[in-house]
Design a protein around this motif. Structure first.
Motif, PDB file in Angstrom:
ATOM      1  N   HIS A 157      34.727  67.110  91.932  1.00  8.66           N
ATOM      2  CA  HIS A 157      34.411  66.999  90.704  1.00  8.66           C
ATOM      3  C   HIS A 157      32.822  66.465  91.779  1.00  8.66           C
ATOM      4  CE1 HIS A 157      32.397  65.844  87.658  1.00  8.66           C
ATOM      5  NE2 HIS A 157      31.828  64.579  88.068  1.00  8.66           N
ATOM      6  N   THR A 158      31.394  66.827  91.982  1.00  5.00           N
ATOM      7  CA  THR A 158      30.748  66.044  92.538  1.00  5.00           C
ATOM      8  C   THR A 158      29.449  65.868  91.528  1.00  5.00           C
ATOM      9  OG1 THR A 158      30.363  67.706  94.661  1.00  5.00           O
ATOM     10  CG2 THR A 158      28.962  66.358  94.191  1.00  5.00           C
ATOM     11  N   GLN A 159      29.146  64.452  92.403  1.00  7.09           N
ATOM     12  CA  GLN A 159      28.080  64.433  91.300  1.00  7.09           C
ATOM     13  C   GLN A 159      26.332  63.494  91.767  1.00  7.09           C
ATOM     14  OE1 GLN A 159      31.030  60.593  89.672  1.00  7.09           O
ATOM     15  NE2 GLN A 159      29.321  60.708  88.095  1.00  7.09           N
ATOM     16  N   GLU A 160      25.372  63.897  91.178  1.00 11.01           N
ATOM     17  CA  GLU A 160      24.637  64.171  92.631  1.00 11.01           C
ATOM     18  C   GLU A 160      23.352  62.810  92.172  1.00 11.01           C
ATOM     19  OE1 GLU A 160      23.449  65.780  94.640  1.00 11.01           O
ATOM     20  OE2 GLU A 160      25.213  67.039  94.619  1.00 11.01           O
ATOM     21  N   LEU A 161      23.485  61.821  92.434  1.00 12.38           N
ATOM     22  CA  LEU A 161      23.280  60.176  92.205  1.00 12.38           C
ATOM     23  C   LEU A 161      22.140  60.533  92.462  1.00 12.38           C
ATOM     24  CD1 LEU A 161      26.009  58.445  93.205  1.00 12.38           C
ATOM     25  CD2 LEU A 161      25.751  59.545  90.964  1.00 12.38           C
ATOM     26  N   ILE A 215      37.685  51.175  93.286  1.00 13.77           N
ATOM     27  CA  ILE A 215      36.870  50.419  92.414  1.00 13.77           C
ATOM     28  C   ILE A 215      37.087  49.580  92.751  1.00 13.77           C
ATOM     29  CG2 ILE A 215      36.624  49.874  90.540  1.00 13.77           C
ATOM     30  CD1 ILE A 215      38.405  52.815  89.308  1.00 13.77           C
ATOM     31  N   GLN A 216      38.155  48.807  93.478  1.00 14.29           N
ATOM     32  CA  GLN A 216      38.132  47.769  93.908  1.00 14.29           C
ATOM     33  C   GLN A 216      36.979  47.113  95.304  1.00 14.29           C
ATOM     34  OE1 GLN A 216      42.206  46.638  95.162  1.00 14.29           O
ATOM     35  NE2 GLN A 216      43.066  46.954  92.867  1.00 14.29           N
ATOM     36  N   LYS A 217      37.003  47.866  96.020  1.00 10.34           N
ATOM     37  CA  LYS A 217      36.024  47.728  97.405  1.00 10.34           C
ATOM     38  C   LYS A 217      34.291  47.779  97.348  1.00 10.34           C
ATOM     39  CE  LYS A 217      39.545  45.886  99.337  1.00 10.34           C
ATOM     40  NZ  LYS A 217      40.301  44.948  99.998  1.00 10.34           N
ATOM     41  N   CYS A 218      34.188  48.810  95.966  1.00 10.18           N
ATOM     42  CA  CYS A 218      32.526  49.100  95.781  1.00 10.18           C
ATOM     43  C   CYS A 218      31.741  48.144  96.012  1.00 10.18           C
ATOM     44  CB  CYS A 218      32.143  49.763  94.523  1.00 10.18           C
ATOM     45  SG  CYS A 218      30.844  50.036  94.645  1.00 10.18           S
ATOM     46  N   PRO A 219      30.400  47.822  96.987  1.00  8.80           N
ATOM     47  CA  PRO A 219      30.273  46.338  96.976  1.00  8.80           C
ATOM     48  C   PRO A 219      28.802  46.299  95.629  1.00  8.80           C
ATOM     49  CG  PRO A 219      29.383  48.051  99.131  1.00  8.80           C
ATOM     50  CD  PRO A 219      30.397  48.305  97.746  1.00  8.80           C
ATOM     51  N   LYS A 220      28.698  47.636  95.296  1.00 10.44           N
ATOM     52  CA  LYS A 220      28.045  47.215  94.227  1.00 10.44           C
ATOM     53  C   LYS A 220      28.473  47.634  92.385  1.00 10.44           C
ATOM     54  CE  LYS A 220      23.501  47.589  96.126  1.00 10.44           C
ATOM     55  NZ  LYS A 220      23.050  46.908  95.561  1.00 10.44           N
ATOM     56  N   LEU A 239      31.734  52.094  90.395  1.00 10.10           N
ATOM     57  CA  LEU A 239      32.313  52.832  90.357  1.00 10.10           C
ATOM     58  C   LEU A 239      33.478  52.496  89.135  1.00 10.10           C
ATOM     59  CD1 LEU A 239      34.041  53.796  94.187  1.00 10.10           C
ATOM     60  CD2 LEU A 239      32.477  55.213  92.558  1.00 10.10           C
ATOM     61  N   SER A 240      34.209  53.667  88.631  1.00  9.90           N
ATOM     62  CA  SER A 240      34.768  52.940  87.312  1.00  9.90           C
ATOM     63  C   SER A 240      35.965  53.789  87.010  1.00  9.90           C
ATOM     64  CB  SER A 240      34.161  52.691  85.291  1.00  9.90           C
ATOM     65  OG  SER A 240      33.642  53.828  85.000  1.00  9.90           O
ATOM     66  N   TRP A 241      36.924  54.007  85.847  1.00  6.13           N
ATOM     67  CA  TRP A 241      37.673  55.150  85.628  1.00  6.13           C
ATOM     68  C   TRP A 241      37.126  56.133  84.917  1.00  6.13           C
ATOM     69  CZ3 TRP A 241      41.431  55.417  88.521  1.00  6.13           C
ATOM     70  CH2 TRP A 241      42.141  53.956  89.678  1.00  6.13           C
ATOM     71  N   ALA A 242      37.437  57.611  85.646  1.00  3.67           N
ATOM     72  CA  ALA A 242      37.017  58.762  84.748  1.00  3.67           C
ATOM     73  C   ALA A 242      37.506  58.672  83.475  1.00  3.67           C
ATOM     74  CB  ALA A 242      36.947  60.257  85.711  1.00  3.67           C
ATOM     75  N   GLU A 291      29.745  55.611  87.589  1.00  7.11           N
ATOM     76  CA  GLU A 291      29.118  54.807  86.625  1.00  7.11           C
ATOM     77  C   GLU A 291      28.269  55.257  86.704  1.00  7.11           C
ATOM     78  OE1 GLU A 291      29.469  50.603  84.236  1.00  7.11           O
ATOM     79  OE2 GLU A 291      31.657  52.211  84.405  1.00  7.11           O
ATOM     80  N   SER A 292      27.369  54.332  87.159  1.00  9.61           N
ATOM     81  CA  SER A 292      25.636  54.376  87.362  1.00  9.61           C
ATOM     82  C   SER A 292      25.160  54.431  88.937  1.00  9.61           C
ATOM     83  CB  SER A 292      25.367  52.429  87.192  1.00  9.61           C
ATOM     84  OG  SER A 292      23.830  52.123  87.634  1.00  9.61           O
ATOM     85  N   SER A 293      24.498  55.618  88.388  1.00  7.81           N
ATOM     86  CA  SER A 293      23.617  56.233  89.122  1.00  7.81           C
ATOM     87  C   SER A 293      22.928  55.752  90.393  1.00  7.81           C
ATOM     88  CB  SER A 293      23.106  57.451  88.880  1.00  7.81           C
ATOM     89  OG  SER A 293      22.291  57.612  88.637  1.00  7.81           O
ATOM     90  N   ASP A 294      21.925  54.577  89.477  1.00  5.92           N
ATOM     91  CA  ASP A 294      21.036  54.161  89.855  1.00  5.92           C
ATOM     92  C   ASP A 294      21.651  52.764  90.995  1.00  5.92           C
ATOM     93  OD1 ASP A 294      18.829  55.258  89.311  1.00  5.92           O
ATOM     94  OD2 ASP A 294      19.380  54.223  87.163  1.00  5.92           O
ATOM     95  N   GLU A 295      22.572  52.156  90.530  1.00  2.29           N
ATOM     96  CA  GLU A 295      23.701  51.896  91.517  1.00  2.29           C
ATOM     97  C   GLU A 295      24.082  51.701  92.803  1.00  2.29           C
ATOM     98  OE1 GLU A 295      23.967  47.996  90.489  1.00  2.29           O
ATOM     99  OE2 GLU A 295      22.470  47.852  89.079  1.00  2.29           O
TER     100      GLU A 295
END
Length: 83
Positions: free
Chosen positions: A6-10, A29-34, A37-40, A52-56
């Motif tokens: 599953h690909t998300q274009e950000l 999810i734990q290591k994402c500095p921004k 990421l969240s649970w789908a 969760e947020s393509s801008d972040e």
């Protein structure tokens, strides 16, 4: 085993999760500095992450590096592609 992706274009990258490889450990999810990421809600047999947020998401690839199952692929876009 099925390796559906599953690909998300950000904004700054494309982010792919390989559903058959992800065991839902949550390290990404734990290591994402921004904290982008969240649970789908719908993906995979187990809970799987999604952006969760393509801008972040800045496409740093930390989630890819910490994934013990190599279930994430992050491909940064060039500066031109971002514009």
């Amino acid at each position: 085993m099925e390796f559906r992706a599953h690909t998300q274009e950000l904004t700054k990258s494309s982010w792919t999760i390989f559903l058959g490889l992800c065991k839902g450990c949550g390290l990404c999810i734990q290591k994402c500095p921004k904290k982008s990421l969240s649970w789908a809600k719908k993906l995979g047999v187990y809970s799987t992450p999604a952006v969760e947020s393509s801008d972040e998401c800045n496409g740093c690839g930390i989630c890819q590096m910490v994934c013990p199952d190599a279930a994430i692929l992050v491909q940064r876009k060039s500066k031109k592609a971002e514009e």
